[in-house]
Design a protein around this motif. Structure first.
Motif, PDB file in Angstrom:
ATOM      1  N   SER A  40       0.818  -1.199   0.000  1.00 57.08           N
ATOM      2  CA  SER A  40       0.000   0.000   0.000  1.00 57.08           C
ATOM      3  C   SER A  40       0.859   1.259   0.000  1.00 57.08           C
ATOM      4  CB  SER A  40      -0.948  -0.052   1.194  1.00 57.08           C
ATOM      5  OG  SER A  40      -0.968   1.131   1.911  1.00 57.08           O
ATOM      6  N   ALA A  41       2.007   1.191   0.662  1.00 55.81           N
ATOM      7  CA  ALA A  41       2.898   2.347   0.672  1.00 55.81           C
ATOM      8  C   ALA A  41       3.450   2.603  -0.727  1.00 55.81           C
ATOM      9  CB  ALA A  41       4.045   2.114   1.646  1.00 55.81           C
ATOM     10  N   PHE A  42       3.817   1.542  -1.398  1.00 54.62           N
ATOM     11  CA  PHE A  42       4.288   1.666  -2.780  1.00 54.62           C
ATOM     12  C   PHE A  42       3.214   2.323  -3.633  1.00 54.62           C
ATOM     13  CE2 PHE A  42       3.594  -0.495  -6.883  1.00 54.62           C
ATOM     14  CZ  PHE A  42       4.635   0.043  -7.608  1.00 54.62           C
ATOM     15  N   HIS A  43       2.040   1.778  -3.517  1.00 50.39           N
ATOM     16  CA  HIS A  43       0.901   2.269  -4.274  1.00 50.39           C
ATOM     17  C   HIS A  43       0.646   3.742  -3.982  1.00 50.39           C
ATOM     18  CE1 HIS A  43      -3.566   1.227  -5.300  1.00 50.39           C
ATOM     19  NE2 HIS A  43      -3.056   2.097  -6.107  1.00 50.39           N
ATOM     20  N   ALA A  44       0.662   4.083  -2.703  1.00 51.37           N
ATOM     21  CA  ALA A  44       0.328   5.449  -2.314  1.00 51.37           C
ATOM     22  C   ALA A  44       1.411   6.438  -2.736  1.00 51.37           C
ATOM     23  CB  ALA A  44       0.140   5.513  -0.807  1.00 51.37           C
ATOM     24  N   LEU A  45       2.646   6.121  -2.413  1.00 52.83           N
ATOM     25  CA  LEU A  45       3.694   7.096  -2.665  1.00 52.83           C
ATOM     26  C   LEU A  45       3.945   7.281  -4.157  1.00 52.83           C
ATOM     27  CD1 LEU A  45       6.182   6.319   0.220  1.00 52.83           C
ATOM     28  CD2 LEU A  45       4.474   8.105   0.069  1.00 52.83           C
ATOM     29  N   MET A  46       3.840   6.210  -4.912  1.00 51.26           N
ATOM     30  CA  MET A  46       4.045   6.333  -6.358  1.00 51.26           C
ATOM     31  C   MET A  46       2.925   7.160  -6.977  1.00 51.26           C
ATOM     32  SD  MET A  46       6.780   4.762  -7.375  1.00 51.26           S
ATOM     33  CE  MET A  46       6.628   4.151  -9.034  1.00 51.26           C
TER      34      MET A  46
ATOM     35  N   ASN B 298      11.057  12.742 -11.205  1.00 49.32           N
ATOM     36  CA  ASN B 298      10.026  13.215 -12.123  1.00 49.32           C
ATOM     37  C   ASN B 298      10.403  14.580 -12.684  1.00 49.32           C
ATOM     38  OD1 ASN B 298       8.498  10.977 -11.688  1.00 49.32           O
ATOM     39  ND2 ASN B 298       7.226  11.913 -10.109  1.00 49.32           N
ATOM     40  N   GLU B 299      10.880  15.436 -11.815  1.00 49.90           N
ATOM     41  CA  GLU B 299      11.237  16.793 -12.258  1.00 49.90           C
ATOM     42  C   GLU B 299      12.332  16.733 -13.308  1.00 49.90           C
ATOM     43  OE1 GLU B 299      11.601  20.336  -9.364  1.00 49.90           O
ATOM     44  OE2 GLU B 299      13.643  19.914 -10.017  1.00 49.90           O
ATOM     45  N   LYS B 300      13.272  15.809 -13.094  1.00 48.76           N
ATOM     46  CA  LYS B 300      14.377  15.677 -14.048  1.00 48.76           C
ATOM     47  C   LYS B 300      13.841  15.282 -15.417  1.00 48.76           C
ATOM     48  CE  LYS B 300      17.046  12.040 -14.734  1.00 48.76           C
ATOM     49  NZ  LYS B 300      17.804  10.862 -14.320  1.00 48.76           N
ATOM     50  N   VAL B 301      12.975  14.300 -15.455  1.00 45.81           N
ATOM     51  CA  VAL B 301      12.426  13.838 -16.731  1.00 45.81           C
ATOM     52  C   VAL B 301      11.626  14.965 -17.393  1.00 45.81           C
ATOM     53  CG1 VAL B 301      10.877  12.162 -17.809  1.00 45.81           C
ATOM     54  CG2 VAL B 301      12.351  11.462 -15.942  1.00 45.81           C
ATOM     55  N   ILE B 302      10.868  15.656 -16.579  1.00 46.28           N
ATOM     56  CA  ILE B 302      10.040  16.728 -17.132  1.00 46.28           C
ATOM     57  C   ILE B 302      10.899  17.878 -17.632  1.00 46.28           C
ATOM     58  CG2 ILE B 302       8.393  18.517 -16.453  1.00 46.28           C
ATOM     59  CD1 ILE B 302       7.106  16.325 -14.663  1.00 46.28           C
ATOM     60  N   TYR B 303      11.873  18.256 -16.850  1.00 47.20           N
ATOM     61  CA  TYR B 303      12.749  19.358 -17.265  1.00 47.20           C
ATOM     62  C   TYR B 303      13.497  18.994 -18.543  1.00 47.20           C
ATOM     63  CZ  TYR B 303      16.132  23.148 -16.923  1.00 47.20           C
ATOM     64  OH  TYR B 303      16.888  24.259 -17.176  1.00 47.20           O
ATOM     65  N   GLY B 304      13.976  17.783 -18.591  1.00 45.43           N
ATOM     66  CA  GLY B 304      14.772  17.373 -19.741  1.00 45.43           C
ATOM     67  C   GLY B 304      13.966  17.173 -21.019  1.00 45.43           C
ATOM     68  N   ASN B 305      12.698  16.802 -20.889  1.00 48.94           N
ATOM     69  CA  ASN B 305      11.936  16.446 -22.083  1.00 48.94           C
ATOM     70  C   ASN B 305      10.854  17.446 -22.468  1.00 48.94           C
ATOM     71  OD1 ASN B 305      13.022  13.754 -22.840  1.00 48.94           O
ATOM     72  ND2 ASN B 305      12.443  13.316 -20.730  1.00 48.94           N
ATOM     73  N   PHE B 306      10.383  18.208 -21.531  1.00 47.93           N
ATOM     74  CA  PHE B 306       9.249  19.091 -21.824  1.00 47.93           C
ATOM     75  C   PHE B 306       9.631  20.558 -21.706  1.00 47.93           C
ATOM     76  CE2 PHE B 306       6.825  15.409 -19.671  1.00 47.93           C
ATOM     77  CZ  PHE B 306       6.947  14.621 -20.808  1.00 47.93           C
TER      78      PHE B 306
ATOM     79  N   LEU C 251       3.290  10.874  -8.647  1.00 42.72           N
ATOM     80  CA  LEU C 251       2.926  11.112 -10.046  1.00 42.72           C
ATOM     81  C   LEU C 251       1.826  12.171 -10.163  1.00 42.72           C
ATOM     82  CD1 LEU C 251       3.283   7.492 -11.327  1.00 42.72           C
ATOM     83  CD2 LEU C 251       4.478   9.461 -12.253  1.00 42.72           C
ATOM     84  N   HIS C 252       1.007  12.279  -9.137  1.00 40.78           N
ATOM     85  CA  HIS C 252       0.029  13.367  -9.158  1.00 40.78           C
ATOM     86  C   HIS C 252       0.676  14.718  -8.911  1.00 40.78           C
ATOM     87  CE1 HIS C 252      -3.909  10.900  -8.505  1.00 40.78           C
ATOM     88  NE2 HIS C 252      -3.309  10.661  -9.641  1.00 40.78           N
ATOM     89  N   LEU C 253       1.880  14.690  -8.380  1.00 45.52           N
ATOM     90  CA  LEU C 253       2.596  15.935  -8.145  1.00 45.52           C
ATOM     91  C   LEU C 253       3.638  16.208  -9.214  1.00 45.52           C
ATOM     92  CD1 LEU C 253       2.806  15.585  -4.351  1.00 45.52           C
ATOM     93  CD2 LEU C 253       1.977  17.612  -5.509  1.00 45.52           C
ATOM     94  N   ALA C 254       3.814  15.272 -10.114  1.00 38.98           N
ATOM     95  CA  ALA C 254       4.828  15.454 -11.150  1.00 38.98           C
ATOM     96  C   ALA C 254       4.464  16.666 -11.997  1.00 38.98           C
ATOM     97  CB  ALA C 254       4.912  14.212 -12.025  1.00 38.98           C
ATOM     98  N   GLY C 255       5.425  17.519 -12.227  1.00 40.86           N
ATOM     99  CA  GLY C 255       5.155  18.722 -12.994  1.00 40.86           C
ATOM    100  C   GLY C 255       4.498  19.811 -12.180  1.00 40.86           C
ATOM    101  N   ARG C 256       4.234  19.530 -10.894  1.00 37.91           N
ATOM    102  CA  ARG C 256       3.649  20.540 -10.024  1.00 37.91           C
ATOM    103  C   ARG C 256       4.506  20.755  -8.786  1.00 37.91           C
ATOM    104  NH1 ARG C 256      -0.939  18.370  -7.875  1.00 37.91           N
ATOM    105  NH2 ARG C 256      -1.857  20.364  -7.397  1.00 37.91           N
ATOM    106  N   CYS C 257       5.217  19.717  -8.385  1.00 36.10           N
ATOM    107  CA  CYS C 257       6.032  19.804  -7.176  1.00 36.10           C
ATOM    108  C   CYS C 257       7.056  20.923  -7.314  1.00 36.10           C
ATOM    109  CB  CYS C 257       6.746  18.477  -6.949  1.00 36.10           C
ATOM    110  SG  CYS C 257       8.003  18.558  -5.692  1.00 36.10           S
ATOM    111  N   VAL C 258       7.166  21.742  -6.268  1.00 32.98           N
ATOM    112  CA  VAL C 258       8.076  22.884  -6.329  1.00 32.98           C
ATOM    113  C   VAL C 258       9.331  22.671  -5.480  1.00 32.98           C
ATOM    114  CG1 VAL C 258       6.227  24.488  -6.806  1.00 32.98           C
ATOM    115  CG2 VAL C 258       6.878  24.070  -4.445  1.00 32.98           C
ATOM    116  N   ASP C 259       9.509  21.463  -4.991  1.00 35.10           N
ATOM    117  CA  ASP C 259      10.695  21.121  -4.220  1.00 35.10           C
ATOM    118  C   ASP C 259      10.853  21.946  -2.936  1.00 35.10           C
ATOM    119  OD1 ASP C 259      12.845  19.492  -3.779  1.00 35.10           O
ATOM    120  OD2 ASP C 259      14.279  20.851  -4.706  1.00 35.10           O
ATOM    121  N   CYS C 260       9.767  22.165  -2.230  1.00 35.58           N
ATOM    122  CA  CYS C 260       9.890  22.854  -0.943  1.00 35.58           C
ATOM    123  C   CYS C 260      10.258  21.872   0.160  1.00 35.58           C
ATOM    124  CB  CYS C 260       8.592  23.561  -0.595  1.00 35.58           C
ATOM    125  SG  CYS C 260       7.190  22.442  -0.333  1.00 35.58           S
ATOM    126  N   ARG C 261      10.052  20.589  -0.106  1.00 36.81           N
ATOM    127  CA  ARG C 261      10.380  19.502   0.825  1.00 36.81           C
ATOM    128  C   ARG C 261       9.623  19.553   2.140  1.00 36.81           C
ATOM    129  NH1 ARG C 261      16.188  17.620  -0.829  1.00 36.81           N
ATOM    130  NH2 ARG C 261      16.043  18.187  -3.002  1.00 36.81           N
TER     131      ARG C 261
END
Ligand code: SF4
Ligand code: SF4
Ligand code: SF4
Ligand code: SF4
Ligand code: SF4
Ligand code: SF4
Ligand code: FES
Lengths: 349, 159, 283
Positions: free
Chosen positions: C208-214, C247-255, C218-228
């Motif tokens: 369930s942790a895998f399921h939840a955190l992944m 995720n940010e790396k993939v997004i920055y590099g490709n989009f 992914l729901h935060l991918a492209g939105r996360c601002v790295d405030c931690r």
């Protein structure tokens, strides 16, 4: 029953630990991602029985894990077949090293509720099969307030074997229960039986330790005062910065709320018992959609009142052992000590 | 990481776990209604053969696929996931698949990052007229997953 | 970096001019050096406010609770916090006219060891991107750097990564502090809250942790601002930034070098597309 005290030196303690680890299933604090969890160990070098207080999680998961199987079910043509889950990994005979006093007290608090009107047999078995060996708390950390809460230095029967730092540089191993007495006798290789002064040593050491606490409070007074505070307006503004997660209850050695959930796979499934927390907005959500505690302050009120009023009334102990884990782990460091004191003291205004 | 075909089928991610002799992979197929699902229909009506390991779910558009569906499939019973939609430019809703492919790329990379072989989750564009392509895609994915062995990571039943 | 005085003045002024109902800032915990968020409702409490390099928590998170809803709110935002705020505004979670934003030209905050936090070292935009009033001298946008931990893990084999993350997911106790501390996780019913989502697992298992955190990351991918906020909230100290930074790396590099919340009205990376987005991984 006469309880024996043995003495040794720091090196002797290390070899005592080593002997235990090689002879028994042993759990001890192991560093994982910068904090210490109680995990099965096979060498003393991989664990730290004297793990730093604020970084150590409680032993609760060894008795009441974050999720555990309680039963299995299977749909057959004749109906539903129920069966026990076999192989509880926590049920075997084992020894736990490095248990802090607050943690062990937390288990006593859990005992009250889990062996109350219905006996949780899994829990009971895990408790029975475990020997708890304490660690030496020499100095309180910022958030500790265990000495304020039902701490009885004379009694100290929360663990089976107490490890005490004598002021004379010696280390005393003291059996605190019958189970501990037998265990020490069996594993006394290299230890010498100490003379009568150990008790005195222990008290002195405690005085010194008790002096290191930043947080102190008379809780018998608090219990009385909290009783009439259910409608206190103070509750309404205290937890404004709480984010309503579950952390404080999950890390607490005394919180015992759980939820039951079924994990289904085709025609069969497993029923799990997992942690739950009253600070979670869904905790009181009912099937019809009504939620009696939809706002933060009501949930926090439940937390505070359960810990210092309801549990006290029912079992004559506080549902808090003053370990400070909730404060440390809370994303915004809300201190239960502070909250309770503010609520209690507001009455005098 | 190279995958090698062995006598015994073991899980790539957990090589110490062997598959039962009669193991057959379960592949979750999530197909867009307008192209790939129609394409799979055509495969059937044209009597083309493809492996029966795929379990198909129909969605209105590939952009309906939340990364959650992929995670959920892997965690439940699937050994692999195939997601298929209309070719770029052909989406029934004009641009759904353009949005979707961004999510797919990120999801695929993240899954690989946490330890899933990259062939566990695959994507394809299959139009309603591409019956043979659909058969080919399913055969390839099934072949790939067979090589990877059963997926044991984070399975519900194991934990 | 100490703006205590200025922030107290601003909050005092706003209260006395009756421009706000709540001011969100930081105060001392009262027992150690660290600071916690505080919601101030009246003029007489403003002297609790503080701002130093220990003002870590992203206060935009409090815009999602009942205490601030439909109220006029003043708050302090650092660079990363302001990006989260920007997204909350774009995603219509708060009304701009209800906010009085005190922006900080941030010099970085410290982690628990007292060193500058990793996300501050890698910070792309320390100055608040949205503000009514700015404190400090802006130092401007910086180069994007790939996260060192992500790069290190990327260099390992699949099996090593898998073993590492198995330990991560196993250590998660499913307390949801991460989701509740994230300003961009504002959904009243979140898909990782076990009680609401029928598709979701109720038990706190590793699976369930895998399921939840992944799903969450992914729901935060492209939105996360790295405030931690999430990572600092985690009682298990899990390296949650790995998922987000990957995720940010993939997004920055490709989009088109997309970074979340940098400009107004810019929704996350998944809310737009380009015809030239990578397609070669699709058959
Ligand atoms: S309420 Fe907090 S201080 Fe009290 S026992 Fe639980 S975690 Fe420890
Ligand atoms: S404080 Fe809350 S979570 Fe803890 S035991 Fe009481 S009701 Fe349960
Ligand atoms: S850990 Fe802190 S923020 Fe989370 S519910 Fe408890 S008091 Fe609130
Ligand atoms: S990430 Fe940037 S803006 Fe945020 S606290 Fe660190 S330096 Fe400041
Ligand atoms: S996921 Fe974590 S780092 Fe990203 S915006 Fe949310 S709290 Fe901040
Ligand atoms: S805060 Fe940490 S332990 Fe809690 S759910 Fe999130 S990752 Fe798991
Ligand atoms: S309708 Fe097929 S991908 Fe959008």
């Amino acid at each position: 029953m006469n309880l024996t005290t043995y003495s040794t030196d720091p090196a002797g303690l290390q070899s005592f630990y080593e002997a235990i680890i090689s002879a028994h299933d042993t759990y001890a604090p192991v560093e994982k991602f910068g904090k210490y969890d109680f995990i099965k160990v096979d060498a003393l070098s991989s664990c730290n029985p004297d793990s730093p207080i604020p970084k150590t999680m409680s032993v609760k998961p060894l008795f009441f894990p974050k999720s555990a199987r309680v039963m299995k079910y299977k749909a057959t043509s004749e109906g539903t077949e129920l069966s026990d889950t076999e192989g509880d990994p926590l049920a075997g005979k084992r020894v736990v090293l490095g248990v802090k006093h607050c943690d062990a007290r937390g288990l006593q608090v859990l005992d009250a509720v889990y062996k109350w009107d219905y006996v949780d047999t899994d829990y009971e078995k895990r408790r029975e099969n475990t020997i708890l060996i304490s660690t030496r708390c020499n100095e309180a950390s910022t958030h500790c307030f265990c000495t304020s809460l039902d701490y009885d230095v004379e009694k100290l029967d929360a663990f089976d074997v107490a490890v005490i730092n004598g002021l004379d540089g010696k280390i005393y191993l003291q059996a605190r229960t019958e189970k501990g007495e037998f265990f020490l006798k069996e594993n006394a290789n290299g230890l010498t039986v100490a003379n009568g002064s150990a008790q005195e040593e222990m008290k002195q050491q405690f005085e010194k330790f008790a002096g290191s606490f930043r947080l102190k409070m008379d809780y018998s007074e608090i219990n009385e005062k909290m009783k009439g505070r259910f409608d206190s307006a103070v509750f309404e503004d205290i937890p404004a910065n709480c984010v309503s997660c579950n952390t404080c209850a999950f890390v607490c050695p005394t919180c015992h709320c759980f939820k039951i959930s079924d994990e289904k796979l085709k025609d069969e499934g497993v029923r799990y018992k997992s942690y739950d927390s009253c600070n979670n907005v869904y905790f009181t959500l009912m099937a019809g959609g009504h939620n009696p505690r939809p706002v933060k302050y009501r949930r926090w009120r439940q937390r505070a009142m359960h810990k210092f009023v309801y549990y006290k009334e029912r079992f004559d102990m506080n549902l808090c052992v003053g370990c400070g884990k909730c404060t440390i782990s809370c994303p915004v460091n809300i201190s239960i000590f502070e909250v309770v004191n503010r609520v209690a003291s507001s009455m005098q205004e | 990481m190279e995958t090698e075909v062995k006598e015994k089928i073991v899980s790539i991610e957990k090589p110490h776990l062997e598959a039962p002799a009669d193991w057959q992979p379960v592949i979750m197929g999530i197909l867009c209604n307008w192209c790939s699902y129609a394409g799979s229909d055509l495969t059937g009506t044209s009597r083309l053969q493809y492996p029966p390991n795929i379990r198909i779910i129909r969605v209105p558009c590939s952009s309906r696929v939340d990364p959650w569906f992929i995670i959920k499939s892997l965690q439940a019973s699937a050994d692999g996931v195939l997601i298929s939609g209309c070719h770029p430019g052909d989406c029934h809703y004009i641009s759904g698949n353009y949005y979707a492919r961004r999510r797919f790329l990120v999801t695929k990379k993240l899954l690989n990052f946490v330890g899933f072989h990259e062939n566990r989750v695959q994507f394809s564009w299959v139009s309603a007229a591409e019956g043979p392509k659909f058969a080919k895609v399913v055969s390839k994915v099934t072949e790939d997953i067979k090589k990877l062995g059963p997926l044991h990571l984070y399975k519900k039943e194991n934990i | 970096m100490d703006y205590t005085k200025q922030i107290q003045d601003i909050a005092g002024r706003l209260f006395s001019e009756n421009k706000i109902d709540v001011f969100i800032g930081y105060r001392n915990t009262g027992f150690d050096e660290n600071q916690v968020p505080v919601l101030i409702n009246q003029y007489k409490d403003v002297d609790q406010l503080l701002f130093t390099d220990k003002s870590v928590f992203n206060l935009a998170n409090y815009l999602k609770y009942e205490h601030t809803r439909n109220k006029r709110v003043g708050l302090v935002v650092k660079g990363c916090d302001s990006r989260a705020l920007n997204l909350m505004l774009t995603e219509k979670q708060v009304k701009r006219e209800n906010l009085y934003v005190v922006g900080i030209a941030c010099k970085g905050v410290v982690d628990e060891t007292g060193e500058m936090a990793q996300n501050c070292i890698e910070c792309v935009m320390p100055d608040a991107v949205i503000f009514d009033e700015m404190l400090g001298t802006p130092s401007g946008r910086r180069e994007y750097q790939e996260n060192a931990d992500v790069r290190e893990l990327d260099g390992k084999t699949l099996t090593e990564r898998q073993e590492y993350f198995e330990e991560v997911f196993e250590s998660c106790i499913r307390c949801n502090a991460c989701r509740h501390s994230c300003p961009l996780c504002y959904c009243a019913k979140c898909c990782i809250d076990q009680e609401t989502a029928t598709l979701f697992q109720g038990a706190n298992t590793t699976s369930s942790a895998f399921h939840a955190l992944m799903t969450w990351s992914l729901h935060l991918a492209g939105r996360c601002v790295d405030c931690r906020n999430c990572e600092k909230a985690c009682p298990s100290h899990l390296p949650l930034h790995l998922l987000h930074k990957q995720n940010e790396k993939v997004i920055y590099g490709n989009f088109q070098e997309h970074l979340a919340g940098m400009i107004e009205e810019d929704r996350g990376a998944f809310y737009k597309y380009s015809l030239s987005d990578p397609d070669d991984f699709i058959m």
